[in-house]
Design a protein around this motif. Structure first.
Motif, PDB file in Angstrom:
ATOM      1  N   TYR A 206       0.858  -1.184   0.000  1.00  0.00           N
ATOM      2  CA  TYR A 206       0.000   0.000   0.000  1.00  0.00           C
ATOM      3  C   TYR A 206       0.893   1.232   0.000  1.00  0.00           C
ATOM      4  O   TYR A 206       1.852   1.316   0.768  1.00  0.00           O
ATOM      5  CB  TYR A 206      -0.911  -0.027   1.225  1.00  0.00           C
ATOM      6  N   VAL A 207       0.606   2.191  -0.891  1.00  0.00           N
ATOM      7  CA  VAL A 207       1.329   3.459  -0.923  1.00  0.00           C
ATOM      8  C   VAL A 207       0.321   4.604  -0.922  1.00  0.00           C
ATOM      9  O   VAL A 207      -0.752   4.509  -1.528  1.00  0.00           O
ATOM     10  CB  VAL A 207       2.261   3.581  -2.146  1.00  0.00           C
ATOM     11  N   SER A 208       0.675   5.673  -0.232  1.00  0.00           N
ATOM     12  CA  SER A 208      -0.187   6.851  -0.156  1.00  0.00           C
ATOM     13  C   SER A 208       0.046   7.754  -1.353  1.00  0.00           C
ATOM     14  O   SER A 208       1.149   7.819  -1.902  1.00  0.00           O
ATOM     15  CB  SER A 208       0.092   7.614   1.139  1.00  0.00           C
ATOM     16  N   LEU A 209      -0.994   8.504  -1.718  1.00  0.00           N
ATOM     17  CA  LEU A 209      -0.866   9.486  -2.787  1.00  0.00           C
ATOM     18  C   LEU A 209      -0.742  10.916  -2.251  1.00  0.00           C
ATOM     19  O   LEU A 209      -0.662  11.849  -3.025  1.00  0.00           O
ATOM     20  CB  LEU A 209      -2.072   9.402  -3.735  1.00  0.00           C
ATOM     21  N   TYR A 210      -0.741  11.072  -0.930  1.00  0.00           N
ATOM     22  CA  TYR A 210      -0.526  12.415  -0.382  1.00  0.00           C
ATOM     23  C   TYR A 210       0.692  12.490   0.521  1.00  0.00           C
ATOM     24  O   TYR A 210       1.350  13.534   0.591  1.00  0.00           O
ATOM     25  CB  TYR A 210      -1.779  12.940   0.325  1.00  0.00           C
ATOM     26  N   LYS A 211       1.041  11.416   1.216  1.00  0.00           N
ATOM     27  CA  LYS A 211       2.263  11.424   2.015  1.00  0.00           C
ATOM     28  C   LYS A 211       3.465  11.376   1.076  1.00  0.00           C
ATOM     29  O   LYS A 211       3.526  10.539   0.185  1.00  0.00           O
ATOM     30  CB  LYS A 211       2.264  10.250   2.985  1.00  0.00           C
ATOM     31  N   ASP A 212       4.388  12.272   1.258  1.00  0.00           N
ATOM     32  CA  ASP A 212       5.592  12.435   0.431  1.00  0.00           C
ATOM     33  C   ASP A 212       5.313  13.080  -0.923  1.00  0.00           C
ATOM     34  O   ASP A 212       6.073  13.942  -1.354  1.00  0.00           O
ATOM     35  CB  ASP A 212       6.330  11.115   0.187  1.00  0.00           C
ATOM     36  N   GLY A 214       2.273  14.566  -2.027  1.00  0.00           N
ATOM     37  CA  GLY A 214       1.476  15.779  -1.995  1.00  0.00           C
ATOM     38  C   GLY A 214       0.159  15.800  -2.732  1.00  0.00           C
ATOM     39  O   GLY A 214      -0.332  16.882  -3.081  1.00  0.00           O
ATOM     40  N   GLY A 215      -0.464  14.656  -3.000  1.00  0.00           N
ATOM     41  CA  GLY A 215      -1.789  14.673  -3.606  1.00  0.00           C
ATOM     42  C   GLY A 215      -2.859  15.085  -2.607  1.00  0.00           C
ATOM     43  O   GLY A 215      -2.584  15.286  -1.418  1.00  0.00           O
ATOM     44  N   LEU A 216      -4.081  15.189  -3.074  1.00  0.00           N
ATOM     45  CA  LEU A 216      -5.197  15.551  -2.196  1.00  0.00           C
ATOM     46  C   LEU A 216      -5.565  14.436  -1.232  1.00  0.00           C
ATOM     47  O   LEU A 216      -6.069  14.692  -0.135  1.00  0.00           O
ATOM     48  CB  LEU A 216      -6.427  15.906  -3.044  1.00  0.00           C
ATOM     49  N   GLY A 217      -5.345  13.199  -1.630  1.00  0.00           N
ATOM     50  CA  GLY A 217      -5.710  12.056  -0.794  1.00  0.00           C
ATOM     51  C   GLY A 217      -5.720  10.796  -1.630  1.00  0.00           C
ATOM     52  O   GLY A 217      -5.385  10.801  -2.818  1.00  0.00           O
ATOM     53  N   GLY A 218      -6.111   9.698  -0.999  1.00  0.00           N
ATOM     54  CA  GLY A 218      -6.192   8.436  -1.711  1.00  0.00           C
ATOM     55  C   GLY A 218      -4.897   7.657  -1.661  1.00  0.00           C
ATOM     56  O   GLY A 218      -3.869   8.117  -1.152  1.00  0.00           O
ATOM     57  N   LEU A 248      -8.925  13.327  -6.808  1.00  0.00           N
ATOM     58  CA  LEU A 248      -7.870  12.609  -6.101  1.00  0.00           C
ATOM     59  C   LEU A 248      -6.891  11.964  -7.077  1.00  0.00           C
ATOM     60  O   LEU A 248      -5.672  11.997  -6.874  1.00  0.00           O
ATOM     61  CB  LEU A 248      -8.474  11.534  -5.193  1.00  0.00           C
ATOM     62  N   VAL A 249      -7.422  11.394  -8.142  1.00  0.00           N
ATOM     63  CA  VAL A 249      -6.582  10.687  -9.107  1.00  0.00           C
ATOM     64  C   VAL A 249      -5.682  11.662  -9.859  1.00  0.00           C
ATOM     65  O   VAL A 249      -4.469  11.426 -10.007  1.00  0.00           O
ATOM     66  CB  VAL A 249      -7.462   9.887 -10.085  1.00  0.00           C
ATOM     67  N   VAL A 250      -6.252  12.778 -10.323  1.00  0.00           N
ATOM     68  CA  VAL A 250      -5.455  13.775 -11.047  1.00  0.00           C
ATOM     69  C   VAL A 250      -4.369  14.353 -10.141  1.00  0.00           C
ATOM     70  O   VAL A 250      -3.217  14.504 -10.552  1.00  0.00           O
ATOM     71  CB  VAL A 250      -6.358  14.890 -11.607  1.00  0.00           C
ATOM     72  N   SER A 251      -4.726  14.672  -8.901  1.00  0.00           N
ATOM     73  CA  SER A 251      -3.723  15.230  -7.986  1.00  0.00           C
ATOM     74  C   SER A 251      -2.652  14.196  -7.654  1.00  0.00           C
ATOM     75  O   SER A 251      -1.486  14.546  -7.447  1.00  0.00           O
ATOM     76  CB  SER A 251      -4.382  15.750  -6.705  1.00  0.00           C
ATOM     77  N   GLY A 252      -3.035  12.907  -7.600  1.00  0.00           N
ATOM     78  CA  GLY A 252      -2.055  11.860  -7.356  1.00  0.00           C
ATOM     79  C   GLY A 252      -1.064  11.727  -8.500  1.00  0.00           C
ATOM     80  O   GLY A 252       0.151  11.623  -8.282  1.00  0.00           O
ATOM     81  N   ASP A 254      -0.335  14.034 -10.672  1.00  0.00           N
ATOM     82  CA  ASP A 254       0.453  15.267 -10.687  1.00  0.00           C
ATOM     83  C   ASP A 254       1.512  15.248  -9.580  1.00  0.00           C
ATOM     84  O   ASP A 254       2.649  15.674  -9.783  1.00  0.00           O
ATOM     85  CB  ASP A 254      -0.475  16.466 -10.505  1.00  0.00           C
ATOM     86  N   GLY A 255       1.137  14.723  -8.396  1.00  0.00           N
ATOM     87  CA  GLY A 255       2.091  14.642  -7.301  1.00  0.00           C
ATOM     88  C   GLY A 255       3.253  13.711  -7.613  1.00  0.00           C
ATOM     89  O   GLY A 255       4.402  13.997  -7.249  1.00  0.00           O
ATOM     90  N   LEU A 256       2.975  12.610  -8.286  1.00  0.00           N
ATOM     91  CA  LEU A 256       4.052  11.713  -8.693  1.00  0.00           C
ATOM     92  C   LEU A 256       4.999  12.412  -9.662  1.00  0.00           C
ATOM     93  O   LEU A 256       6.221  12.227  -9.592  1.00  0.00           O
ATOM     94  CB  LEU A 256       3.482  10.451  -9.333  1.00  0.00           C
ATOM     95  N   ASP A 257       4.449  13.227 -10.559  1.00  0.00           N
ATOM     96  CA  ASP A 257       5.284  13.989 -11.490  1.00  0.00           C
ATOM     97  C   ASP A 257       6.141  15.019 -10.767  1.00  0.00           C
ATOM     98  O   ASP A 257       7.339  15.160 -11.024  1.00  0.00           O
ATOM     99  CB  ASP A 257       4.405  14.732 -12.511  1.00  0.00           C
ATOM    100  N   ARG A 258       5.524  15.760  -9.860  1.00  0.00           N
ATOM    101  CA  ARG A 258       6.184  16.904  -9.244  1.00  0.00           C
ATOM    102  C   ARG A 258       7.125  16.520  -8.112  1.00  0.00           C
ATOM    103  O   ARG A 258       8.213  17.084  -7.977  1.00  0.00           O
ATOM    104  CB  ARG A 258       5.131  17.891  -8.713  1.00  0.00           C
ATOM    105  N   HIS A 259       6.701  15.596  -7.264  1.00  0.00           N
ATOM    106  CA  HIS A 259       7.457  15.350  -6.038  1.00  0.00           C
ATOM    107  C   HIS A 259       8.284  14.076  -6.029  1.00  0.00           C
ATOM    108  O   HIS A 259       9.335  14.036  -5.374  1.00  0.00           O
ATOM    109  CB  HIS A 259       6.504  15.339  -4.837  1.00  0.00           C
ATOM    110  N   LEU A 260       7.835  13.030  -6.721  1.00  0.00           N
ATOM    111  CA  LEU A 260       8.592  11.777  -6.645  1.00  0.00           C
ATOM    112  C   LEU A 260      10.046  11.955  -7.104  1.00  0.00           C
ATOM    113  O   LEU A 260      10.955  11.415  -6.458  1.00  0.00           O
ATOM    114  CB  LEU A 260       7.895  10.680  -7.454  1.00  0.00           C
ATOM    115  N   PRO A 261      10.314  12.727  -8.187  1.00  0.00           N
ATOM    116  CA  PRO A 261      11.725  12.921  -8.563  1.00  0.00           C
ATOM    117  C   PRO A 261      12.527  13.700  -7.522  1.00  0.00           C
ATOM    118  O   PRO A 261      13.763  13.697  -7.571  1.00  0.00           O
ATOM    119  CB  PRO A 261      11.628  13.716  -9.876  1.00  0.00           C
TER     120      PRO A 261
END
Length: 370
Positions: A206-212, A214-218, A248-252, A254-261
């Protein structure tokens, strides 16, 4: 579990700078941000089906090296579904986990009350459990849960060799391993290894889409295709099959694009910041060198007075230094968390150390405002 010295949302929102996590967005800014995302052009989802959902699931499955994944609006539900599938398959309702595990510590007994699982608490509060700790178990298990990192113990990770040993112990006994990897994103650079290398040591993740990130949730639950297929009915039974999930999906995505790197840089910044704070008399860092982007700061002082001092910084300087102040089992020692995201870029390490000195001084003098 919430702190008795919990944040004041209005005061936090009024601050111009916030140390932990990512820079917050006002509701209107969130709408504008989502509308500007390239993922907003994808077809809208319906009951878990749609281009954006499918893209997110495929992307996370690929990152984790798993055949399949499913988007879930709430992590509590994802993890209960995962444990239910594993324990049903084994015909054993017993799950081993750490006593500070999020599943046991923060979810109001959901796994026990809703699924009648028996939780075996393994290890001690000082850090993650080890293979040696598991030798005390003398009954069959339906699943073994490993939380990476163990947030309530200072965001600690087990040593890599120990994690491999935990997987080997479970494999020898046919016990499925579930990774509570809400913050797996920052665990990977903490280990200096790829996400898929870590996920390979588990049957489900399980991985979060907002912890680390920065998505809205999920969140996303990943594993073998048949495991995900068996989890889906349980997700629906828990009411998580939402009619529309696209914000939630769009922000997730986008968060992977912006923050994961950038997560590796957040881990490095956490380590440099922790080293600076360790130089301040009256502060101790746990762990001394952060394993991930988060760590605890142990502070000499009363939590009530320190929380007043932190609020004073917010009122007078517009700085939200800590999200709360918690008592510890040791009288006279309080604890706060620091979780590094892009918001920390608005501070230097030296400035943060100076602000903690101010909080300490005011907390000790009792001169902070109400």
């Amino acid at each position: 579990m919430s702190s008795p010295y919990a944040p004041n949302a209005e005061l936090r929102a009024a601050c111009s700078r916030i140390l932990s996590l990512h820079r917050p967005l006002e509701p209107r800014a969130w709408f504008e941000h989502l509308a500007a995302s390239p993922y907003a052009a994808l077809d809208i989802d319906q009951y878990g089906q749609g281009e954006a959902v499918q893209l997110l699931e495929q992307r996370v499955a690929s990152l984790l090296g798993k055949p399949a994944a499913v988007f879930v609006p709430k992590g509590t539900v994802a993890q209960m579904a995962a444990l239910r599938v594993h324990t049903d398959r084994r015909g054993v309702r017993t799950v081993a986990l750490h006593p500070l595990s999020h599943i046991d510590f923060d979810e109001d007994g959901a796994a026990e009350r809703l699924h009648h699982l028996t939780l075996l608490r393994v290890g001690n509060p000082n850090g993650p459990f080890t293979r040696a700790d598991l030798t005390s178990l003398h009954e069959r298990l339906g699943a073994l849960v490993i939380e990476l990192p163990l947030r309530q113990a200072g965001f600690q990770l087990p040593e890599w060799t120990e994690l491999v040993e935990l997987h080997a112990w479970a494999t020898e006994r046919g016990v499925p391993v579930h990774l509570d990897g809400a913050r797996l994103w920052s665990s990977a650079p903490g280990y200096g290894r790829g996400l898929a290398d870590i996920a390979a040591l588990a049957d489900s993740v399980y991985v979060s889409l907002y912890k680390d990130v920065g998505g809205l949730g999920g969140c996303v639950l990943a594993g073998e295709q048949d495991f995900i297929d068996e989890a889906r009915p349980w997700l629906a039974r828990h009411g998580s099959l939402m009619y529309r999930s696209f914000p939630l999906v769009v922000s997730g995505l986008d968060g992977l694009d912006r923050h994961l790197p950038r997560v590796a840089s957040y881990v490095l910044r956490a380590r440099s910041l922790a080293a600076q704070l360790a130089e301040v008399p009256g502060l101790r860092i746990r762990p001394s060198v952060p394993h991930t982007s988060g760590f605890q700061v142990l502070i000499d002082g009363d939590p009530h007075q320190l929380w007043d001092a932190a609020r004073d910084l917010a009122v007078n300087q517009g700085v939200w230094l800590v999200n709360d102040v918690r008592p510890t089992a040791v009288p006279g020692i309080s604890m706060v968390e620091v979780q590094v995201g892009d918001a920390a870029e608005d501070f230097t390490d030296e400035e943060v150390a100076g602000l903690f000195r101010q909080m300490l001084q005011q907390g000790h003098s009792g001169s902070a405002g109400p």
